[in-house]
Design a protein around this motif. Sequence first.
Motif, mmCIF file in Angstrom:
data_model
loop_
_atom_site.group_PDB
_atom_site.id
_atom_site.type_symbol
_atom_site.label_atom_id
_atom_site.label_comp_id
_atom_site.label_asym_id
_atom_site.label_seq_id
_atom_site.Cartn_x
_atom_site.Cartn_y
_atom_site.Cartn_z
ATOM 1 N N LEU A 109 36.386 38.831 34.650
ATOM 2 C CA LEU A 109 36.620 40.013 35.365
ATOM 3 C C LEU A 109 37.663 40.130 36.426
ATOM 4 N N GLY A 110 37.849 39.090 37.136
ATOM 5 C CA GLY A 110 38.900 38.910 38.276
ATOM 6 C C GLY A 110 40.234 38.971 37.748
ATOM 7 N N SER A 111 40.469 38.189 36.522
ATOM 8 C CA SER A 111 41.808 38.399 35.861
ATOM 9 C C SER A 111 42.073 39.887 35.242
ATOM 10 N N ALA A 112 41.119 40.449 34.429
ATOM 11 C CA ALA A 112 41.045 41.554 34.106
ATOM 12 C C ALA A 112 41.266 42.727 35.070
ATOM 13 N N ASP A 113 40.850 42.493 36.130
ATOM 14 C CA ASP A 113 41.144 43.329 37.502
ATOM 15 C C ASP A 113 42.513 43.442 38.037
ATOM 16 N N LEU A 153 43.147 39.710 27.748
ATOM 17 C CA LEU A 153 43.790 38.730 28.371
ATOM 18 C C LEU A 153 42.880 37.920 29.527
ATOM 19 N N GLY A 154 41.876 38.771 29.887
ATOM 20 C CA GLY A 154 41.185 38.166 30.844
ATOM 21 C C GLY A 154 40.296 37.252 30.379
ATOM 22 N N PHE A 155 39.719 37.705 29.221
ATOM 23 C CA PHE A 155 38.671 36.880 28.358
ATOM 24 C C PHE A 155 39.561 35.412 27.901
ATOM 25 N N ILE A 156 40.616 35.455 27.523
ATOM 26 C CA ILE A 156 41.403 34.554 26.943
ATOM 27 C C ILE A 156 41.484 33.245 28.108
ATOM 28 N N PHE A 157 42.107 33.973 29.444
ATOM 29 C CA PHE A 157 42.257 32.789 30.544
ATOM 30 C C PHE A 157 40.728 32.437 30.990
ATOM 31 N N VAL A 196 45.674 17.256 35.339
ATOM 32 C CA VAL A 196 46.133 18.275 33.891
ATOM 33 C C VAL A 196 45.192 19.418 34.449
ATOM 34 N N HIS A 197 43.920 19.501 34.949
ATOM 35 C CA HIS A 197 43.318 20.589 34.903
ATOM 36 C C HIS A 197 43.561 21.614 36.039
ATOM 37 N N GLU A 198 44.053 20.859 37.114
ATOM 38 C CA GLU A 198 44.726 21.358 38.432
ATOM 39 C C GLU A 198 45.985 22.308 37.831
ATOM 40 N N ALA A 199 46.986 21.681 37.205
ATOM 41 C CA ALA A 199 48.064 22.046 36.582
ATOM 42 C C ALA A 199 47.793 23.121 35.622
ATOM 43 N N THR A 200 46.877 23.177 34.943
ATOM 44 C CA THR A 200 46.489 24.577 34.242
ATOM 45 C C THR A 200 46.130 25.519 35.045
ATOM 46 N N LEU A 201 45.052 25.279 36.084
ATOM 47 C CA LEU A 201 44.732 26.417 36.708
ATOM 48 C C LEU A 201 45.836 27.014 37.581
ATOM 49 N N PHE A 202 46.878 26.272 37.921
ATOM 50 C CA PHE A 202 47.834 26.817 38.839
ATOM 51 C C PHE A 202 48.834 27.777 37.755
ATOM 52 N N VAL A 203 48.859 27.038 36.421
ATOM 53 C CA VAL A 203 49.891 28.143 35.621
ATOM 54 C C VAL A 203 49.155 29.383 35.354
ATOM 55 N N VAL A 204 47.737 29.405 35.143
ATOM 56 C CA VAL A 204 46.851 30.527 34.699
ATOM 57 C C VAL A 204 46.979 31.282 36.276
ATOM 58 N N VAL A 206 49.578 31.491 38.440
ATOM 59 C CA VAL A 206 50.790 32.408 38.577
ATOM 60 C C VAL A 206 50.650 33.337 37.336
ATOM 61 N N THR A 207 50.028 33.220 36.125
ATOM 62 C CA THR A 207 50.171 34.314 35.115
ATOM 63 C C THR A 207 49.514 35.445 35.543
ATOM 64 N N VAL A 208 48.238 35.220 36.269
ATOM 65 C CA VAL A 208 47.517 36.336 36.443
ATOM 66 C C VAL A 208 47.683 36.928 37.633
ATOM 67 N N LEU A 209 48.151 36.224 38.702
ATOM 68 C CA LEU A 209 48.528 36.990 40.139
ATOM 69 C C LEU A 209 49.916 37.498 40.273
#
Length: 313
Positions: A109-113, A153-157, A196-204, A206-209
């Motif tokens: 919901l936050g990403s979709a927002d 997109l929010g669901f995928i992330f 690896v998880h922290e790097a993935t979180l950062f990429v997501v 950047v994409t979302v924000l």
Amino acid sequence: MEDANGTGTMIHFHFRPFSKLPEVQTLIFVAFLIMYLVSVSGNISILLIVWTHRSLHTPMYFFLANLAALETCYSSAIAPLTLASTLSAGRTLVSLAGCGAQMFFFIFLGSADCILLAVMAYDRFVAICHPLRYSLMMSWRLCARLALGSLVLGFIFAMQLTVLIFRLPFCSSKEIGMFYCDVLPVMRLACADTRVHEATLFVVSVTVLTLPFLLITLSYVFIAAAILKIRSAEGRHKAFSTCSSHMTVVLLQYGGTSLIYLCPSSSYSPERAQVVSVVYTFITPMLNPLIYSMRNRELKHALKRAAMRFLSS
């Protein structure tokens, strides 16, 4: 779900209380409850007003109604468990599955927002920069696709991050240094390497924000240029008034989340994160309907008419 050592012990988390003093916890509970009720009632009111008033059946209010629905669900994904934990001074236990479900809906919901706010900026860009082609460019089919696209997109992330994080081993029941199942605090409880998880979180993040914010900024650059070309002061004021509430909401939404998710994980502070998170989980959803209802003339008049009909009935 079994623990990492395979002993069959069910894993549970609990949230860190804001204070060890019961009186302070009670005050926080009351404050959170009031903000949650104001948020839900305000957003549902906007949703109903837009739904019932045909004069508001335009793309701008269609997206605003979608935003109100997202905010209502977003608040409801966080607030009930937070209120229960606050009232019990952090003794409320959350299962691994329950924590995963809350994290999924928080990210979804936050990403979709955030993506929907970029869509709303594009809508204002078309309305102000291409007014004669607005109805053609912002067809109802396109509006529905843009709203649905933000959800997809929010669901995928959310699915990607939640599955990635909850495949980590968690060795025992632990305290989450937050009042809900946020990504970084939960990730830090894992008994494994999470780089690896922290790097993935950062990429997501950047994409979302960052990407939607850049699109919003670009839209408002063109909008500002178009407004400056309007000769009459009344015309400039009318054009600006349709954007001011959206700009305020964007600053509130992106300001707090960027402080948490776009900073290096090494600089993460649980105390600072807990304070900042209150802004975008409780305060911003509460302020959004107030901002739109106070700064949008058509919506304000519709709310007044609905209130008058309710009082006279």
